[in-house]
Design a protein around this motif. Sequence first.
Motif, PDB file in Angstrom:
ATOM      1  N   ILE A 138     -58.597  12.893  39.170  1.00 33.88           N
ATOM      2  CA  ILE A 138     -59.758  13.761  39.432  1.00 33.88           C
ATOM      3  C   ILE A 138     -58.444  15.173  40.587  1.00 33.88           C
ATOM      4  N   HIS A 139     -59.578  15.793  41.230  1.00 33.27           N
ATOM      5  CA  HIS A 139     -58.828  16.580  42.387  1.00 33.27           C
ATOM      6  C   HIS A 139     -59.809  16.029  43.605  1.00 33.27           C
ATOM      7  N   GLY A 140     -59.747  15.349  44.840  1.00 32.99           N
ATOM      8  CA  GLY A 140     -59.616  15.061  45.342  1.00 32.99           C
ATOM      9  C   GLY A 140     -59.194  13.809  46.268  1.00 32.99           C
ATOM     10  N   PHE A 141     -60.000  13.137  47.009  1.00 32.82           N
ATOM     11  CA  PHE A 141     -59.584  12.188  47.838  1.00 32.82           C
ATOM     12  C   PHE A 141     -60.940  11.117  47.501  1.00 32.82           C
ATOM     13  N   SER A 142     -60.112   9.772  47.818  1.00 28.49           N
ATOM     14  CA  SER A 142     -61.448   8.971  48.519  1.00 28.49           C
ATOM     15  C   SER A 142     -61.256   8.769  50.133  1.00 28.49           C
ATOM     16  N   THR A 143     -62.462   8.097  50.242  1.00 33.31           N
ATOM     17  CA  THR A 143     -62.895   7.766  51.777  1.00 33.31           C
ATOM     18  C   THR A 143     -63.711   6.935  52.319  1.00 33.31           C
ATOM     19  N   ARG A 144     -63.987   6.103  53.398  1.00 32.96           N
ATOM     20  CA  ARG A 144     -64.475   5.763  53.808  1.00 32.96           C
ATOM     21  C   ARG A 144     -65.903   6.854  54.594  1.00 32.96           C
ATOM     22  N   LEU A 145     -67.189   6.453  53.897  1.00 34.83           N
ATOM     23  CA  LEU A 145     -68.651   7.537  55.088  1.00 34.83           C
ATOM     24  C   LEU A 145     -69.816   6.320  54.654  1.00 34.83           C
ATOM     25  N   THR A 146     -70.481   6.818  55.491  1.00 36.81           N
ATOM     26  CA  THR A 146     -71.587   6.485  55.807  1.00 36.81           C
ATOM     27  C   THR A 146     -72.570   6.878  54.517  1.00 36.81           C
ATOM     28  N   ALA A 147     -73.491   6.228  54.435  1.00 35.62           N
ATOM     29  CA  ALA A 147     -74.674   7.273  53.374  1.00 35.62           C
ATOM     30  C   ALA A 147     -74.819   8.175  53.785  1.00 35.62           C
ATOM     31  N   GLU A 148     -75.360   8.971  55.058  1.00 35.45           N
ATOM     32  CA  GLU A 148     -75.333  10.333  55.391  1.00 35.45           C
ATOM     33  C   GLU A 148     -74.370  11.280  55.601  1.00 35.45           C
ATOM     34  N   GLU A 149     -73.073  10.729  55.666  1.00 33.20           N
ATOM     35  CA  GLU A 149     -72.528  11.174  55.746  1.00 33.20           C
ATOM     36  C   GLU A 149     -72.028  11.972  54.342  1.00 33.20           C
ATOM     37  N   ALA A 150     -71.700  10.791  53.550  1.00 29.62           N
ATOM     38  CA  ALA A 150     -71.428  11.388  51.995  1.00 29.62           C
ATOM     39  C   ALA A 150     -72.757  12.653  51.388  1.00 29.62           C
ATOM     40  N   GLU A 151     -73.838  12.089  51.950  1.00 27.47           N
ATOM     41  CA  GLU A 151     -74.926  13.081  51.140  1.00 27.47           C
ATOM     42  C   GLU A 151     -74.395  15.101  52.139  1.00 27.47           C
ATOM     43  N   SER A 152     -74.217  14.370  53.067  1.00 28.09           N
ATOM     44  CA  SER A 152     -73.816  15.720  54.033  1.00 28.09           C
ATOM     45  C   SER A 152     -72.810  16.253  53.263  1.00 28.09           C
ATOM     46  N   LEU A 153     -71.680  15.155  53.114  1.00 25.59           N
ATOM     47  CA  LEU A 153     -70.243  16.503  51.761  1.00 25.59           C
ATOM     48  C   LEU A 153     -71.280  16.297  50.771  1.00 25.59           C
ATOM     49  N   GLY A 154     -71.820  15.877  50.269  1.00 21.91           N
ATOM     50  CA  GLY A 154     -72.500  15.818  48.577  1.00 21.91           C
ATOM     51  C   GLY A 154     -72.618  17.571  48.521  1.00 21.91           C
ATOM     52  N   ASN A 155     -73.670  18.213  50.024  1.00 20.58           N
ATOM     53  CA  ASN A 155     -73.467  19.224  49.852  1.00 20.58           C
ATOM     54  C   ASN A 155     -73.309  20.546  50.652  1.00 20.58           C
ATOM     55  N   GLN A 156     -71.951  20.471  50.623  1.00 17.93           N
ATOM     56  CA  GLN A 156     -71.209  21.281  51.258  1.00 17.93           C
ATOM     57  C   GLN A 156     -70.347  21.861  49.632  1.00 17.93           C
ATOM     58  N   PRO A 157     -70.092  23.358  50.026  1.00 18.55           N
ATOM     59  CA  PRO A 157     -69.828  24.089  48.656  1.00 18.55           C
ATOM     60  C   PRO A 157     -68.153  23.575  48.040  1.00 18.55           C
ATOM     61  N   GLY A 158     -67.738  23.913  47.426  1.00 17.36           N
ATOM     62  CA  GLY A 158     -66.433  23.593  46.657  1.00 17.36           C
ATOM     63  C   GLY A 158     -66.594  21.843  46.462  1.00 17.36           C
ATOM     64  N   ILE A 159     -67.453  21.222  46.635  1.00 19.43           N
ATOM     65  CA  ILE A 159     -67.534  20.090  46.271  1.00 19.43           C
ATOM     66  C   ILE A 159     -68.113  19.124  44.721  1.00 19.43           C
ATOM     67  N   LEU A 160     -67.972  18.959  44.168  1.00 16.70           N
ATOM     68  CA  LEU A 160     -68.388  18.879  42.626  1.00 16.70           C
ATOM     69  C   LEU A 160     -69.342  17.670  42.597  1.00 16.70           C
ATOM     70  N   ASP A 161     -68.684  16.621  43.059  1.00 18.29           N
ATOM     71  CA  ASP A 161     -69.137  14.947  43.220  1.00 18.29           C
ATOM     72  C   ASP A 161     -68.711  14.216  43.838  1.00 18.29           C
ATOM     73  N   VAL A 162     -69.667  13.133  44.001  1.00 19.10           N
ATOM     74  CA  VAL A 162     -69.092  12.039  45.667  1.00 19.10           C
ATOM     75  C   VAL A 162     -69.551  11.162  44.937  1.00 19.10           C
ATOM     76  N   LEU A 163     -68.640  10.346  44.256  1.00 26.80           N
ATOM     77  CA  LEU A 163     -69.215   9.202  43.615  1.00 26.80           C
ATOM     78  C   LEU A 163     -68.558   7.758  44.104  1.00 26.80           C
ATOM     79  N   PRO A 164     -70.032   7.306  44.593  1.00 25.08           N
ATOM     80  CA  PRO A 164     -69.845   5.354  45.476  1.00 25.08           C
ATOM     81  C   PRO A 164     -68.496   5.063  44.817  1.00 25.08           C
TER      82      PRO A 164
END
Length: 767
Positions: free
Chosen positions: A76-102
């Motif tokens: 894929i294009h992207g990265f993996s990282t450790r986040l809380t559920a809220e952080e993941a959700e807020s990242l998922g709402n940013q432009p340029g992000i296709l998907d945030v997959l647990p």
Amino acid sequence: MKIMAFGLVHMIVFLMFSYTNTVAKEQNQQSKQTYIIHMDKANMPTSFNDHFQWYAASLKSVSDSADMLYTYNNVIHGFSTRLTAEEAESLGNQPGILDVLPEVRYELHTTRTPEFLGLDKNDEALYPTINEVSEVIIGVMDTGVWPELKSFDDTKLGPVPSGWKGECEVGKTFNSSSCNRKLIGARKFSKAYEAAYGAISEKTESNSPRDDDGHGTHTSTTAAGSAVAGANLLGYASGTARGMATNARVAVYKVCWSSGCFSSDIAAAIEMAIEDGVHVISMSIGGGVSPYSRDIVAIGAFKATAHGILVSCSAGNGGPTEQSLTNVAPWITTVGAGTLDRDFPVQVSLGNGKKYTGVSLYNGKELIDTLFPLVYAGNASNSVYGYLCMSDSLIPKKVAGKIVVCDRGLNSRVEKGVVVKDAGGIGMILANTDSYGEELVADAHLLPTAALGQTTADAVKAYISSDPKPTAIIGPADTKLGIQPSPVVAAFSSRGPNPLTPGILKPDLIAPGVNILAGWTGAVGPTGLSNDARHVTFNIISGTSMSCPHISGLAAFLKAAHQEWSPAAIKSALMTTAYTTYTNGETIEDVATGKPSTPFDIGAGHVNPLAALDPGLVYDATVDDYLGFLCAINYSSSDIKIITGRDFTCDKSYSLGDFNYPSFAVPLETASGKGGGAGVQNTVKYTRTLTNVGTPATYKVSVSSLDSSVKILVEPQSLTFSEQNEKKSYTVTFSASSKPSGTNSFALLKWSDGKHVVGSPVAISWT
Ligand SMILES: *[C@@H]1O[C@H](CO)[C@@H](O)[C@H](O)[C@H]1NC(C)=O
Ligand SMILES: *[C@@H]1O[C@H](CO)[C@@H](O)[C@H](O)[C@H]1NC(C)=O
Ligand SMILES: *[C@@H]1O[C@H](CO)[C@@H](O)[C@H](O)[C@H]1NC(C)=O
């Protein structure tokens, strides 16, 4: 993911223990979890100079403390990282992000095989040469490797292929000299595992590509182990052990650890294997079934396929339950399991004079050669699950000095033996129930054991119920060849219909996966149990984990013979030449039912490697065909981008029936469906394109179906190819009246020029 072997079961038990320890640890970290972040690479804001900078800024905007575990550029294009559920959700709402997959945790789900597959025949005109085979590299994603085995001897091999860019990663337990011209690369991927469970302790497992489990050593030596004369397990299955592609090179990618295999580690391994230059990826692991856009194995396999790499995966050990398949993406080769013609019979003689045959690989000194008391575990326990011989469930007073009958299921077969032994039992009869039918799987038990099929096991239980003092003898086990019928479909082999895309038939085919001898780790004994102190260099285990590397090795073999073939062409050759009947014309049997198997059990049939070298015609497919497939199943352009990395707009003409697959699955409407009432005809039309990979020839079609109520019309009935690589299309019209939901009908469609037979299974189902 599931490591799909018998060894798997002990692993799951092990998993449960370490899991409880780590739950507390995870809670301390404010329930952070690993996520894979898919970035829309083509739409990077112009304010950034490079992608890494953009990824880092996006991450920083939701979390000050989070680090990237991996960055990805192939899978894929992207990265993996450790986040809380809220952080993941807020990242998922940013432009340029296709998907945030647990993160998903996957689990792990072999010497007479070459002869059984006909690879000992001197038909060498067809065979690729040693030099050709030794140019092919198989990447194995698994538990690592035990490099000191003779199966990794490299004396027959020339220099490492020039295209190889991989590495031999060293660690405390792995030297640069652990790799050679056979095992050309070894890497480990543990960032996600360690992020979840804490740093790896060398006390419990090797922080290197070394295999502490055995599963990865078994699969990699099955695919491409060098020939080793005099191989055996505790005296059983003696002979020369060799992998399917004896001269191919092996690169291992350790992605599975004592607590499972993590999707972001797997993604990183596939990413690296693509860059390293492997030609085949072998993955005997699986998780559940999720849409292709949320399944990192499907996504990774797509990218690998687009790079010309064939990806072979185990179908799963969820059989005989219907729809139990995993790894069903159409660009993956999905492999189910059948038996060999080899068995390890052992005789059970009862006090009433009756004798029954079971199997075992026990070879210890204690023997039960006179009649000893016999007891059913279910009647020697206070626990509800006592009949399964679960840990600590037997009452020692009731089993001491006795042979104990345990039912198969839930815990591992070898563990049941340990439970009996610990309670003072002297032997075990392992009884098949409904779910396993007559399937017998041999294990290197720690006490005298006989595994019995359901019919004989029921007879033994009836004898125990009816006799006040039941007794038995368990004889010594033996190795027997020429068992018929063989192959039969293993009961555990996962079954169709395809749970995700019913219009694609899965599994693709079956290969040997029961009682397979191949290399083993020096870290644990053949049962994999901590109290098994025996050391073996070969072990006999079973699972679709074992059938998958057979196909990986054979794919390497075909790749060597036909370097220009695409992964789809190789898969097509393996499928269209597979056999579905024995030499007497009877259909391959399903051991779970004792009845003829169907395409939902065996796909195109059992692999026939020699025929696959010269298939005549192939159903080829390119990335464009896979894009068409995704359109046909109505995936959004965003999902298509996640899977393929491409911007693609579906035009309206894509139909699943036109996807160029080597088999046919035809879901039809039932009477109550929108197809209309009873008696109404359902008609669907599929299109296929054949490519001539042989000499000029005219092929004629034939369709065999046992069900006259289904009409299958092929147009045209004959195809003439005047040159190599010429393509010709045909259509198949299926028409049938509505039938009750759950009804199936099967057929075989064959093109033949008199020399080649290009066969495709047809599975029609009313859903
Ligand atoms: C690594 O190499 C050293 C020196 O040759 C040797 O003593 C050691 O046993 C090796 N370790 C492994 C794990 O192979
Ligand atoms: C187990 O015990 C029950 C109840 O006493 C008896 O009916 C049954 O036959 C026993 N089963 C076996 C296999 O011994
Ligand atoms: C895709 O959508 C079309 C139009 O709504 C529908 O006819 C078709 O059955 C769908 N296909 C699948 C595989 O869901």
